[in-house]
Each structure stands twice: as structure tokens, then as C-alpha cells.
Motif scaffolding. Sequence first.
Motif, PDB file in Angstrom:
ATOM      1  N   GLU A  96      78.513  30.605  -1.984  1.00  0.00           N
ATOM      2  CA  GLU A  96      77.473  29.960  -2.466  1.00  0.00           C
ATOM      3  C   GLU A  96      77.249  28.724  -1.586  1.00  0.00           C
ATOM      4  O   GLU A  96      75.791  28.275  -1.644  1.00  0.00           O
ATOM      5  CB  GLU A  96      77.900  29.585  -4.008  1.00  0.00           C
ATOM      6  N   ILE A  97      78.099  27.795  -1.149  1.00  0.00           N
ATOM      7  CA  ILE A  97      77.636  26.767  -0.416  1.00  0.00           C
ATOM      8  C   ILE A  97      77.230  27.019   0.983  1.00  0.00           C
ATOM      9  O   ILE A  97      76.093  26.468   1.084  1.00  0.00           O
ATOM     10  CB  ILE A  97      79.147  25.819  -0.042  1.00  0.00           C
ATOM     11  N   CYS A  98      77.413  28.081   1.528  1.00  0.00           N
ATOM     12  CA  CYS A  98      76.787  28.389   2.836  1.00  0.00           C
ATOM     13  C   CYS A  98      75.363  29.005   2.583  1.00  0.00           C
ATOM     14  O   CYS A  98      74.415  28.574   3.290  1.00  0.00           O
ATOM     15  CB  CYS A  98      77.394  29.261   3.536  1.00  0.00           C
ATOM     16  N   GLU A  99      75.275  29.763   1.483  1.00  0.00           N
ATOM     17  CA  GLU A  99      73.985  30.333   1.282  1.00  0.00           C
ATOM     18  C   GLU A  99      72.722  29.162   0.904  1.00  0.00           C
ATOM     19  O   GLU A  99      71.790  29.431   1.372  1.00  0.00           O
ATOM     20  CB  GLU A  99      74.057  31.441   0.154  1.00  0.00           C
ATOM     21  N   ALA A 100      73.229  28.267   0.115  1.00  0.00           N
ATOM     22  CA  ALA A 100      72.440  27.175  -0.469  1.00  0.00           C
ATOM     23  C   ALA A 100      71.984  26.465   0.658  1.00  0.00           C
ATOM     24  O   ALA A 100      70.796  26.031   0.804  1.00  0.00           O
ATOM     25  CB  ALA A 100      73.040  26.330  -1.540  1.00  0.00           C
ATOM     26  N   PHE A 101      72.712  26.204   1.831  1.00  0.00           N
ATOM     27  CA  PHE A 101      72.486  25.433   2.992  1.00  0.00           C
ATOM     28  C   PHE A 101      71.737  26.143   4.021  1.00  0.00           C
ATOM     29  O   PHE A 101      70.750  26.008   4.647  1.00  0.00           O
ATOM     30  CB  PHE A 101      73.744  25.005   3.652  1.00  0.00           C
ATOM     31  N   ALA A 102      72.042  27.460   4.306  1.00  0.00           N
ATOM     32  CA  ALA A 102      71.784  28.213   5.709  1.00  0.00           C
ATOM     33  C   ALA A 102      70.690  29.315   5.141  1.00  0.00           C
ATOM     34  O   ALA A 102      69.965  29.534   6.009  1.00  0.00           O
ATOM     35  CB  ALA A 102      72.828  28.909   6.377  1.00  0.00           C
ATOM     36  N   THR A 153      79.408  22.272   3.370  1.00  0.00           N
ATOM     37  CA  THR A 153      80.385  21.975   2.377  1.00  0.00           C
ATOM     38  C   THR A 153      80.439  20.445   2.353  1.00  0.00           C
ATOM     39  O   THR A 153      80.407  19.903   1.371  1.00  0.00           O
ATOM     40  CB  THR A 153      81.841  22.353   2.731  1.00  0.00           C
ATOM     41  N   GLY A 154      80.279  19.991   3.624  1.00  0.00           N
ATOM     42  CA  GLY A 154      80.210  18.449   3.639  1.00  0.00           C
ATOM     43  C   GLY A 154      79.245  17.656   2.934  1.00  0.00           C
ATOM     44  O   GLY A 154      79.202  16.682   2.895  1.00  0.00           O
ATOM     45  N   ARG A 155      77.896  18.459   2.777  1.00  0.00           N
ATOM     46  CA  ARG A 155      76.806  18.020   2.248  1.00  0.00           C
ATOM     47  C   ARG A 155      77.150  17.848   0.524  1.00  0.00           C
ATOM     48  O   ARG A 155      76.523  17.158   0.025  1.00  0.00           O
ATOM     49  CB  ARG A 155      75.516  19.065   2.293  1.00  0.00           C
ATOM     50  N   ILE A 156      77.900  18.826  -0.015  1.00  0.00           N
ATOM     51  CA  ILE A 156      77.878  18.695  -1.327  1.00  0.00           C
ATOM     52  C   ILE A 156      79.282  17.803  -1.884  1.00  0.00           C
ATOM     53  O   ILE A 156      79.382  17.300  -3.094  1.00  0.00           O
ATOM     54  CB  ILE A 156      78.164  20.036  -1.943  1.00  0.00           C
ATOM     55  N   PHE A 186      86.120  35.839   7.115  1.00  0.00           N
ATOM     56  CA  PHE A 186      86.178  36.059   5.592  1.00  0.00           C
ATOM     57  C   PHE A 186      85.481  34.863   4.895  1.00  0.00           C
ATOM     58  O   PHE A 186      85.756  33.624   5.338  1.00  0.00           O
ATOM     59  CB  PHE A 186      87.644  36.270   5.127  1.00  0.00           C
ATOM     60  N   MET A 187      84.858  34.774   3.815  1.00  0.00           N
ATOM     61  CA  MET A 187      84.631  33.946   3.013  1.00  0.00           C
ATOM     62  C   MET A 187      84.574  34.294   1.410  1.00  0.00           C
ATOM     63  O   MET A 187      84.323  35.359   0.970  1.00  0.00           O
ATOM     64  CB  MET A 187      82.986  33.555   3.233  1.00  0.00           C
ATOM     65  N   ASP A 188      85.006  33.495   0.849  1.00  0.00           N
ATOM     66  CA  ASP A 188      85.121  33.699  -0.776  1.00  0.00           C
ATOM     67  C   ASP A 188      83.940  33.207  -1.529  1.00  0.00           C
ATOM     68  O   ASP A 188      83.009  32.666  -0.829  1.00  0.00           O
ATOM     69  CB  ASP A 188      86.465  33.096  -1.217  1.00  0.00           C
ATOM     70  N   LYS A 189      83.972  33.340  -2.708  1.00  0.00           N
ATOM     71  CA  LYS A 189      82.611  33.059  -3.583  1.00  0.00           C
ATOM     72  C   LYS A 189      81.974  31.781  -3.365  1.00  0.00           C
ATOM     73  O   LYS A 189      81.056  31.352  -3.301  1.00  0.00           O
ATOM     74  CB  LYS A 189      82.895  33.495  -5.063  1.00  0.00           C
ATOM     75  N   PRO A 190      83.064  30.617  -3.608  1.00  0.00           N
ATOM     76  CA  PRO A 190      82.519  29.245  -3.536  1.00  0.00           C
ATOM     77  C   PRO A 190      81.843  29.003  -2.144  1.00  0.00           C
ATOM     78  O   PRO A 190      80.946  28.502  -1.945  1.00  0.00           O
ATOM     79  CB  PRO A 190      83.797  28.490  -3.748  1.00  0.00           C
ATOM     80  N   GLY A 243      92.914  19.877 -10.704  1.00  0.00           N
ATOM     81  CA  GLY A 243      91.812  19.780 -11.169  1.00  0.00           C
ATOM     82  C   GLY A 243      90.664  19.506  -9.926  1.00  0.00           C
ATOM     83  O   GLY A 243      89.701  18.855 -10.193  1.00  0.00           O
ATOM     84  N   LEU A 244      90.919  20.222  -9.161  1.00  0.00           N
ATOM     85  CA  LEU A 244      89.888  20.050  -7.860  1.00  0.00           C
ATOM     86  C   LEU A 244      89.324  21.540  -7.545  1.00  0.00           C
ATOM     87  O   LEU A 244      89.610  22.600  -8.182  1.00  0.00           O
ATOM     88  CB  LEU A 244      90.613  19.712  -6.615  1.00  0.00           C
ATOM     89  N   ARG A 245      88.225  21.646  -6.667  1.00  0.00           N
ATOM     90  CA  ARG A 245      87.672  23.050  -6.208  1.00  0.00           C
ATOM     91  C   ARG A 245      88.107  23.322  -4.593  1.00  0.00           C
ATOM     92  O   ARG A 245      88.348  22.478  -3.968  1.00  0.00           O
ATOM     93  CB  ARG A 245      86.200  22.942  -6.407  1.00  0.00           C
TER      94      ARG A 245
END
Lengths: 476, 416
Positions: free
Chosen positions: A272-278, A343-346, A265-269, A376-378
Motif C-alpha cells: 500500500e505504501i509503495c503503490e501510493a508513492f510509485a 515509507t519515510g513520506r508517511i 517480498f512485500m507484505d500488505k502495508p 501499539g505501532l505499525r
Amino acid sequence: MSAIAFPVPDAGILARRAALIEGLAALLPPDCLVTAEDERRAFETDAFTAYRRMPLAVALPRTTAEVSAVLAFCHQQGVPVVPRGAGTSLCGGAIPQEDAVVIGVSKMNRILEIDYANRIARVEPGVTNLAITNAVSAEGFFYAPDPSSQLACTIGGNIGMNSGGAHCLKYGVTTNNILGVTLVMMDGTIIEIGGEAMDAPGYDLLGLVCGSEGQLGIMTEATIRILRSAEGARPVLFGFETSEQAGEAVAAIIGAGIVPVAMEFMDKPAIEICEAFAHAGYPMDVDALLIIEVEGSDAEMDATLKLIVEIAKRHGVKTVKESKSAMETAAIWKGRKSAFGATGRIADYICMDGTIPTGQLPFVLRRIDEIVKGYGLRVANVFHAGDGNLHPLILYNCNDPIEAQKAEDAGNDILKLCVEVGGCLTGEHGVGIEKRDLMHHQFNDADLHQQMRIRATFDAGWLMNPAKVFPLEGRI
Amino acid sequence: MTDIKRPNDEAEVSALVRDAAANGTSLRIQGGGTRAGLGRPTQDAATLSTAGLSGITLYEPAEMVIGAKAGTPLETIEKALAEKGQMLAFEPADFRLLFGTQGTPTIGAVAAGNISGPRRLWGGAARDSLIGVRFVNGNGEIIKSGGRVMKNVTGLDLVKLQAGAWGTLGVLTEVIFKVVPKSDTVATFVLSGLDDATAVTAMATAITSPFEITGAAHLPATAKSSEVAPGSREDFAAARNGIGGEGARTYLRIEGFPVSVDYRAGELAKLLSRFGTLSRLEESIGTSVWSAIRDAAPLAEPRDAAIWRLSVKPSEAPATIEAIRPAMAVRAFYDWGGGLIWLAVSAEGDAGATVIRAAAKAAKGYATLMRAPDAVRAVVPVFEPESAAVAALTRRIKASVDPARLINPGLMHAGV
């Protein structure tokens, strides 16, 4: 920043460092003993990099006899030891302390025997997880537990932490795939536990040692189960508008008597992170993504996937992508498998590992979001949906001590939530130092004291990886 | 006549153990009493029956998990699971026939004895499915370990430690198992006339194929002749009674969706063609075959024979029997592709212990004396003797859980 306490180093041991190193040097050849400061630095932390301690020395024994000699010496000298595989622990399981000798198993890295007819392999502890599968894949076999770090992590570390992976739903975790070990206890005593038969006699010491986080002994040889691979494996990718729908689809698939080999399972964040990378081609207009993989012949996979797709459609699936080729399969998995790296990239992140009853999924996801936002985090969520093992990635900036503390606090709140809904603090990463001080949320004093009394039957003096697992206060 | 105590809940179990501790008297745990003849004979002040601890405490089919109080009849669990199309993966055995006992097996005893049947080959042992326990230790404290989720590495795994401890590490009060879907189709196939070594090779060939074999057992031939067709009900009855009749029988099982079972059956027949023709049994006959193998029914008679259960490296199984045969008359059959050998020998003397244990050891395995008269089990170790270092560790672990040795003392090993 140092929220997690380490025991105060024993000044007497630190003062005797030269003599202790001389003692170790008598037991090991020079290339098996690391004493120079710059060389020891490589061992001062693991994958839980927020904490580090420089060890007294690092021993890299090559044989069971050398491990026994080093342990007996440390036992006699009252010096703590910290076992180490590849140092990929996410919970600080291999982080040393200043008055301890690290015992690394990296030089014990041979595959000793592969026996296909009996579906077993005998290996040394420093062999990497993936090396085992690579050694048997030409014959169509594999070693089932597949932690994300499988390229680097060792089977010794896997047994120490009872590692899992994406395919546990069908094949179980490490404890279900090990038949025997040679274990060296703190006083140097060597015992054989289990062996090449399917069941072992007496108390299930193998079950006890597996996941004991290096507190009961150092494993120097293991007999592991290898399995014949299925004829083929194929994933399908689903996008859902809500995580509730995705959670219901998972429950319905299992309810229909289907146990896919993996359900991720992956949620929206996370999407987005994985798609931007892979650039895996994940749908961007959904809130939840499921990757479900089935195994078998083409006809079997067609039939099973047809059922799974029908169930997903009944639960309002918005996007369905069935893999039609090896390339598409690789693309579907690429995003998921790069989740941590991407995730570590961002941002910096801490990766949590609680498990929950899967029925609580929608509630827990909502609460995680509220908890993290409250600080206050993501957060991005990637996890094994079939077994309820969550991996919320809390994003923060490690150069900001206040934010780092907030991330740790948010993580602790999430783990408490996991326990409250009937789950546990850690599904596959281990307690280590990271979750040590949360143990009281899952266990009462009687539970912990019973565990500690059993621990003491292997190491009465608390010399083996002593800063880990059990809260420093209230030890027996 | 020993005193029988029947606590109705965990708190009463705790109170009973505290009383026993105060009085220094020991307790023998009894579930359904169906395996009462297993273990070393002991003399205890009282029996603690778990009959009052009954009922399913948790069942979530969508999470594939079931929990129950320890005294819950296995039958209750299996019925509840079957209603939702699920089952225990390890196919627990029912030893009433073997031990000539009444009563009903309980889920707690299944956990405590790590009792696994033929499907262990595919689905793991009982200990692999057991994910949570609650128990009362020798101090009367209620201890929990594991839980209801299948991935849990929090703290030492005392769950596994309880599986196979036969109640010597406290009184189990509740157990939680993960479960699996029950297959639509369960197909059993038979190969005929193979000698033991060839049969084990054939089974290994099947098990190491990608076709997911969920059972592989071999009933060797005896001198008795059989005129009936392999795979018929009469044939299995003959095989079961005489172990093999004229012709040895090698049984294999495949489960799943019909389309998948048919496909794998075809592939398996091709793969095993050099071992003979693979014939498919009627489903109801297949069910009888596997329950008989699971329960060691072929060896239940004669009642005065000693019964051994050997866990060995599968490929070494035939040689194990050959090593024993010169020393004594042996009736045996194989399960788990050879990994499990059931053996019936004369209960005279040491019931063959010296020779049998040496043979099992040579096969990288060990032997448990499952059934023998009390007098034999009083002098022959029932469970495999341990090395000095492991025996010392076993004693320390027992002491860390039950320091005064109040609960099932001496059931597994003298002094433990």
C-alpha cells in the motif's frame, strides 16, 4: 532519548584538542582537515540519525601514506578514530564520539585500473558502489553487490560492513566479490591482503576484515571482482492471498533447482505504501507480493519464467504480471526500490535487518505483526525472500520520545526472535551501535571474547571505532 | 607411533584440548588422512582424529544449506545433496590419487583447507560457501561463528578465518555450507592445439562472455604424439597422461537447463570460432575430464615429483610458466582460466621454490608446495612466506586463538 550508551569522552583528549588539531594539521593540507563546528556537524551522524555526536576533528586524507600518518599520530596520542565512507550506515557504524577523529575516505575516490580479461578493478575506498558499475557497464560488466544506497555508499564502507543487496542470492555479498585490500592498521602499519589472484595465501585476513565495521583498520585500496552482465534480466510479479503461500512458492522454486537473481517480498502495508508513492500497478487485493527476476537470453528467460509461473500457480497465486517491456520492468521495480523513501513520506521508521531460515518465514511474519501491534505501532515488511534477510520497517513518530522508545524496543524484540528461530541479528546492515547491546542474544561470552581477542591483534588499545559492535560492558 | 585420540563429540574434543593444555602437549588434527602429506612435517604428541564426529546435522534443501560434523565423509555430504538435486558450488577436490593415500576426505578438512575445484571459477571458493562453523580453541572453549543463514554480518567473521587455516586456529567440530542446485545438463567442450597464451586468451574470452562458464582448463601439449580424435575418451586419457599428447586441449564447461545449455553452446562456438572448432564431449567423458583436473590427476605420476599449486592473475599464467621453464623441467596445466596452475618439477634441492615463488610473485600470485618428501617440506616453506607485518599479525592471531600453540603447531608456518 538515548537508550544506546556511548563511552564517556576522555576529558584529557578534549582538553588537548587544540594541540591535537595542530598535530593533524602538520600531516594534512588545510582542505583535508575539518575543524570548524558548523563543518564538523556534517559528520556527527550517519543514516542512523536518532543518535549523533560531534567529533573532535575530521581528517580527509588523499593517500595511503596520509591515512597511515594520521593513524600513527592518533595511535601515539591515544585518540580514538572513526572511519567513514559516505555515512549511509543504517546501524550507526560511522557515528563519531566527542573524543574521536573521523577519518573520511571521500577524497580517495579514483578508479585506478579496470582489467576486463581478468575481471577485476582496482579502486580507492571512496568510490561509490554505483560508480564502479557505471564505469564498466559500457563493456557489459557490473559489480554485483547492490545495496539500496548504492548511489551514495562507498566501496570502503561496503567492505567495512560486508554489504549485501537484492542480488545476493545468486552473486553473494561483498566478501564474495573482493580479491584484495591495502589496509592501514591503527599504528600506521600498511599491509597488503590478497591481491589479483583468485585465492590468497595464509589466513583469510580478507574475510576477517570484510564486515569488521572499521575496527581492524582503514582500507585505502581494493581489488574487486567485476562480472559480465547477463544478456538480459526480466522480473515477474506475483500477488498471493497469504504470506504462507508466497513463502511456500519461494521454497518450491528453489526446490526445483532455480536460483533467480532476485526474490523480493512485500507484505500488505508495504504494498500500500509503495503503490501510493510509485503507482507501480501493484495489486491491492493481495496480502503478499513477490518480485522474482531471472537472467539470460530471451529464450532462457522465457523457459525459466514459465517454470516459475507454473510453480506459483500450484501455490495459489492470485495475480501474475510478467514484464513485456523495459518500461514494465522499471515499473515493477520502481515500487520495491522506493520502499524506504515511500515509507519515510508517511512516517518516521526504523529499518530492521535480521535474517531467518526461510522455512520460518510465515511464523516470523505473524510474530512480527504481533510484536509491533503489542507496542501499539505499525510495521511494513520488505525483504529478500530467497535468503531470509528481513527488513521490517517499524513506523513511529520521532518527535514522540515514548513512541521512539517503543519502536526501538519492538525492533529489539524482532531481532531476538530472528536469533531464536536460528537466524541472526543483522544480515547486511551491520551491528554498529544499533545492535551492539543485543550481541549477547546471539553469542555467549566465549564467542565474544574470542572475537575480541582477534580484534585486539589489529588494535590492542581499542582505538578503532571503539563504541561499536561489542557491548561496552565486559570488554577485554 | 603417536597416540591417536578419537573424541565422539564436541565436549570430548574440548576435554582433550584442555588435557593437552594442562600437559603442554600438542595435537595434530586428522580428518580422513587423505591429505596427510600436506603442510610442514611436524612432531606432535598425539593425533586427534575427527572420525568420531560424523553425521549431517542440518539439511534444508529449500534453504540451500547443509551442516555436518567435521569428520563427516565428503561422500556422505555429496550423496545427500545429490538425492535432492543439489551440490557444493566449489567442487571440492579429492587428493587421494595425488598423495597416494587411502581413507576418505572429510567435510571439515575441505573447510579447513579451503579446497576448491574447477567450478571455483563460477561458484566461488570453499570459503565463499562456508557460512557457519563451530570449533574448539586452544583453551578448550567451544566457539561458534556464522550460522545457517547465508546473509549474516553479525560480529567478526571467524568463519572465513577458519577456511584455509588448516586447523591451526582450533579444532573444527561442525561446518555449515550453503549449496546450489545441480544442473540438469553439464556440457563440456574442447578446443584443440592452442598454445598456452592463446588458450588463456580463449578461456578469458569465454569467461568474460555472458554465457556462464563453470569450468575453463588447459592441458598443454607435450612432445608425445596422439592419433586419436579430440574429445574422445582415448584422447582425454592421452591428454591426462602426457598432458596434452601431441595436441593441447582446452576444456570449457557450461551447465543449466538443456534449452539454456544448447543456446549458450551455440553462442560460445561463434564467439570462439577464431580459436578453432568447439567440439562437445560425451557427458561421461566430460565428467572424467573435470574430476581429473580437479584432483590434479595428470600430475599424480611420477610419484617422486614435487607438486606446486600456483594462484596467479589469470592473464599472467603462461608467462609464469615461461619464467620457470629455463631453470628446470616443468610439467604443468591450467585451471580457473589460468588463475590456477598445477606444476610438477623435480623435488631435488629446494624443489624449485626460489624460481617458482619469484615467478608467481611477478604474476601477482603465490605458490603452495602441495607435495614433496618430508625432508624437502621441512626446509622449504610449504605455504607462501609472509611479509614481516603480515607474519607478525598471523602469529598474533594464532596466539589469540591457541596461545600455547597446541593445535597443529607449525603446520603452516614455523612458530605459528
